[in-house]
Design an enzyme around this catalytic site. Structure first.
Site: not given
Length: 510
Positions: A363-365
């Protein structure tokens, strides 16, 4: 329109996109006052108002044309799949579709080497993914038997499909669209029709179904957010995580390096405090976040909070620290991943934890730094749980007795250790690349790895057994088990997520 922001760009040294984002958050305050003045008897107008404001930000300010179409695609797919697919796999279809699309855009961002100064679709998409996947699970829970649901699932279940306009209004709710906090559909619905106030028969000074104190709390948050932003702008250019890679930093003594690093990360967090606090205040202005009244009759507005700066910087323990940072993302991970991957009738375990950490990292990257941080977060969570279960009972006072010196020392050591460890494991989150992350940890002499891994080795080679023996001798293990209503020590079953240090601009993005 970019020319309008040129003086601020020149004065602050920030990018045009960063200035635009702050302007959006500040404009949300007067727009929030207009939103709340639209009669609650006309919810369609409120939906359209929110959609129009967000579209203006996306298309006129950021010129995010293709990004807007992508966000609309995610929204429409979620709406119709949740409406037409009544099978048990529906939430997972939406989850993997939304998260997978986000990951594609994360990879594209890395491929083109876009800096954190650039605001593009992934920031808003991260918030939208939380909304869409939560909505899918809430719809699924609305089709299940109530006796199979826990308290959170029961209170947030959706039993009737909203209209497409309602759903668009929810997805494009303007105060938290770019950086969060995300909100659950039922909370948005009660905000629009003011059910949260009508059910309690609340009447404000002007006779409206709206609790007083909203503006006071909202604008206090605005002032606090601007203070955090000022600290970051004034100090962040000179003291930031990248300084750890400079030659002069390596020349300092180890103790000075470790102390300086704590300061650098604190300054870096100010940009998150700034945008989240500004967004929280704007949300309060629209009426979101009401949590009741104090004994003296003062209204409280804590429901839109996404962070507590004081508790993050000076937590009582690691658990408290994690509960104070990116609160809404932690709720999303717990309710939409951790509990959902656990087989029915079984308790969440290591596998559930690792799936959750993986989902959080994706989700963060796409940068390797996120994965380094969350892998370490898994070990930290395990170590913290072992400390809480095996050491804490030994220093707890007897019921009715004041805390002992040992308990005070335990709390102080826990606070200092929590700060040092979380600042250490989030180093890759700030530096992102493999080489820079490893070099940064090397310059800190791997102190976090030594503490975490050393603690795990101690507990697993006999330390836990030894401490449990001390608890039995002190008569505390049985007392703790009885008090918690279980045969395991307090904290043994508690799952805590690693800090979700989200990409927020300027500020980058969430």
């Amino acid at each position: 329109m970019d020319a309008l922001f040129a003086p601020l760009v020149e004065a602050t040294g920030a990018s045009t996109d960063q200035i635009k984002l702050i302007v959006c958050l500040l404009f949300a305050y007067p727009l929030g006052s207009l939103f709340i003045r639209v009669p609650s008897q006309k919810p369609g107008l409120r939906h359209m108002f929110s959609i129009a404001v967000t579209m203006f930000f996306l298309l006129s300010l950021f010129k995010m044309y293709s990004g807007t179409l992508q966000l609309l695609a995610d929204i429409l797919v979620t709406y119709f799949v949740a409406k037409w697919n009544t099978g048990p796999k529906m939430p997972w279809i939406i989850f993997f579709f939304a998260l997978g699309h986000l990951m594609v855009n994360h990879v594209i961002r890395v491929f083109y080497g876009l800096s954190f100064e650039t605001v593009e679709v992934t920031g808003a998409q991260m918030v939208l993914v939380m909304k869409l996947t939560t909505y899918a699970w809430n719809v699924y829970d609305g089709r299940r038997k109530t006796e199979d649901l826990d308290a959170w699932q029961l209170s947030n279940r959706i039993t009737e499909n909203p209209s497409l306009l309602e759903f668009l209004g929810y997805c494009f709710y303007f105060p938290g669209f770019f950086v969060g906090p995300y909100l659950i559909y039922n909370d948005y619905k009660s905000l629009v029709d003011e059910t949260v106030f009508k059910e309690k028969n609340i009447k404000g000074i002007k006779g409206r179904n709206l609790a007083d104190g909203r503006k006071r709390f909202g604008y206090r948050k605005m002032v606090a957010g601007l203070v955090f932003l000022g600290i970051f702008v004034v100090v962040g250019g000179r003291y930031n995580p990248s300084v750890i890679l400079s030659p002069h930093f390596a020349e300092k003594s180890l103790l000075i390096r470790i102390v300086c690093w704590q300061f650098y990360v604190t300054v870096e967090r100010c940009k998150y405090y700034a945008v989240w606090t500004l967004s929280e205040g704007a949300s309060i202005i629209t009426g979101l976040g009401f949590t009741g009244f104090t004994p003296s009759g003062q209204s409280t507005w804590n429901g839109a909070a996404n962070v507590s700066a004081m508790s993050t910087e000076w937590p009582s323990n690691f658990k408290h620290l994690l509960e104070s940072w990116n609160m809404k993302a932690n709720i999303w991970l717990r309710e939409c991943v951790y509990k959902r991957v656990t087989p029915k009738g079984k308790k969440p375990g290591f596998a559930s934890s690792m799936v959750t950490f993986t989902a959080s990292a994706v989700w963060h990257g796409a940068a390797i730094g996120y994965y380094l941080t969350f892998v370490m977060g898994g070990f930290v969570t395990t170590a913290a749980r072992l400390v809480r279960a095996n050491v804490r009972p030994l220093v707890l006072p007897e019921p009715g007795h004041p805390a002992s010196l040992a308990k005070h020392l335990y709390d102080l050591i826990g606070t200092l250790t929590s700060i040092a460890i979380v600042n250490y494991i989030t180093l890759p989150f700030a530096l992102l690349t493999w080489n820079e992350s490893i070099e940064g940890w090397r310059r800190l002499a791997w102190y976090g790895h030594i503490i975490i891994m050393g603690g795990l080795v101690f507990f697993y080679v006999g330390g836990a057994k030894f401490l449990r023996g001390l608890q039995v001798k002190a008569g505390k293990r049985k007392a703790m088990s009885t008090a918690s209503g279980t045969t395991t020590p307090v904290g043994e079953k508690t799952f805590q997520l690693p800090p979700s240090f989200d990409k927020v601009a300027p500020p980058s993005r969430d």
